[in-house]
Design a protein around this motif. Structure first.
Motif, PDB file in Angstrom:
ATOM      1  N   ASN A  64      -6.663 -21.135  13.498  1.00 56.83           N
ATOM      2  CA  ASN A  64      -6.991 -22.113  12.727  1.00 56.83           C
ATOM      3  C   ASN A  64      -8.503 -22.828  12.779  1.00 56.83           C
ATOM      4  OD1 ASN A  64      -4.494 -22.158  11.572  1.00 56.83           O
ATOM      5  ND2 ASN A  64      -3.587 -23.357  13.200  1.00 56.83           N
ATOM      6  N   GLY A  65      -9.322 -21.484  13.042  1.00 55.06           N
ATOM      7  CA  GLY A  65     -10.767 -22.047  13.234  1.00 55.06           C
ATOM      8  C   GLY A  65     -11.380 -22.491  14.880  1.00 55.06           C
ATOM      9  N   VAL A  66     -10.270 -22.645  15.530  1.00 57.35           N
ATOM     10  CA  VAL A  66     -10.627 -23.203  16.972  1.00 57.35           C
ATOM     11  C   VAL A  66     -10.328 -22.142  17.932  1.00 57.35           C
ATOM     12  CG1 VAL A  66      -9.937 -25.050  18.506  1.00 57.35           C
ATOM     13  CG2 VAL A  66      -9.900 -25.454  16.092  1.00 57.35           C
ATOM     14  N   TRP A 178     -16.220  -8.522   9.394  1.00 59.35           N
ATOM     15  CA  TRP A 178     -15.321  -8.750  10.333  1.00 59.35           C
ATOM     16  C   TRP A 178     -15.261 -10.149  10.802  1.00 59.35           C
ATOM     17  CZ3 TRP A 178     -11.867  -5.205  10.939  1.00 59.35           C
ATOM     18  CH2 TRP A 178     -12.125  -3.674  10.192  1.00 59.35           C
ATOM     19  N   GLU A 179     -14.403 -10.640  11.204  1.00 60.79           N
ATOM     20  CA  GLU A 179     -14.162 -11.909  11.861  1.00 60.79           C
ATOM     21  C   GLU A 179     -13.557 -11.847  13.167  1.00 60.79           C
ATOM     22  OE1 GLU A 179     -12.344 -16.530  11.409  1.00 60.79           O
ATOM     23  OE2 GLU A 179     -12.363 -15.175   9.584  1.00 60.79           O
ATOM     24  N   GLU A 180     -14.124 -11.929  14.497  1.00 61.54           N
ATOM     25  CA  GLU A 180     -13.329 -11.550  15.638  1.00 61.54           C
ATOM     26  C   GLU A 180     -12.390 -12.912  15.865  1.00 61.54           C
ATOM     27  OE1 GLU A 180     -16.403 -11.632  18.668  1.00 61.54           O
ATOM     28  OE2 GLU A 180     -16.782  -9.763  18.192  1.00 61.54           O
ATOM     29  N   ASN A 181     -11.002 -12.595  16.430  1.00 60.23           N
ATOM     30  CA  ASN A 181     -10.301 -13.627  16.498  1.00 60.23           C
ATOM     31  C   ASN A 181      -9.612 -13.570  17.998  1.00 60.23           C
ATOM     32  OD1 ASN A 181      -8.496 -11.327  16.298  1.00 60.23           O
ATOM     33  ND2 ASN A 181      -7.492 -12.339  14.405  1.00 60.23           N
TER      34      ASN A 181
END
Length: 189
Positions: A64-66, A178-181
Motif C-alpha cells: 500500500n505504498g509503504v 516497473w515498480e519494485e515491491n
C-alpha cells in the motif's frame, strides 16, 4: 517458528517434495507474452549453485505504498547434478515460510521458478521462466491484479561468494515501466 527438523531431515523433506513435483510430469512454458522478449535460452546445470547454503535475509517489502523491513532466513540445497535448487524461506517475525523450487528444462535452456506457500502447500501457478545473462538472472510471469493483467519480474543480481540480492518488480503497462515491491539482501551464514 522454530523448526524441529535437523538439517539432514530438512534436506530429505525438501528432496522428497522436489521428487514429487518432478514426477508430476513435464512443465510447459505457458504464456509467452510475459516479457517483450522471450527469456534468453542460456540456462545450464549449476546456475543456482551460488545459492546453496544457509542465509540471513534483510527484506524490504512495499505494501500500500509503504516500505516495511523485516528479517528472514533461508536454507538452499542444489540437487540433481545442478538441475534443481530447493529453497526453504523462513520469516519468523511473520510466522511465515515457503519453498522456492527451481527446475532446469535442459532442452529449452530455461529455468522454471516455482513457489509453495507453507499455509496452502500447493504450487502457485504459473512458474516464472528465465535464465542468467552476464551474472544477472531475470524471471518473468504473467499474473493479474484484480482485472488488470500484470507482469511480475524476479531478478537475481549482485552475486558474490558471501552475498546476493533478489528483487521483485511489477509492470502494469506490458513491460514499459516497473515498480519494485520487494527487495531481499542475502548474506551467507
Amino acid at each position: 517458528m522454530e523448526s524441529t527438523a535437523t538439517d539432514p531431515q530438512r534436506r530429505n523433506l525438501l528432496q522428497a517434495a522436489a521428487a514429487t513435483l518432478a514426477a508430476a510430469g513435464p512443465l510447459s512454458l505457458g504464456s509467452a507474452k510475459a516479457a517483450s522478449q522471450p527469456p534468453a535460452a542460456t540456462g545450464k546445470p549449476g546456475d543456482f549453485d551460488f545459492l546453496s547454503g544457509e542465509w540471513r535475509i534483510k527484506n524490504r517489502q512495499r505494501k500500500n505504498g509503504v516500505w516495511e523491513s523485516f528479517e528472514g532466513e533461508a536454507t538452499v540445497f542444489g540437487i540433481l547434478a545442478g538441475r534443481a535448487s530447493i529453497e526453504e524461506l523462513r520469516i519468523p517475525q511473520r510466522n511465515f515460510s515457503g519453498m522456492g523450487l527451481r527446475l532446469l528444462d535442459p532442452e529449452k535452456k530455461l529455468w522454471a521458478d516455482h513457489w509453495v506457500n507453507s499455509k496452502s502447500g500447493v504450487l502457485t501457478p504459473p512458474p516464472a521462466w528465465g535464465s542468467f545473462v552476464q551474472g544477472v538472472g531475470t524471471w518473468d510471469s504473467d499474473d493479474q491484479d484484480g482485472d488488470t493483467p500484470i507482469i511480475v519480474r524476479g531478478v537475481w543480481d549482485r552475486i558474490t561468494p558471501r552475498s546476493c540480492r533478489w528483487y521483485q518488480a511489477v509492470s502494469r503497462d506490458q513491460g514499459k515501466s516497473w515498480e519494485e515491491n520487494w527487495l531481499m539482501d542475502w548474506t551467507r551464514v
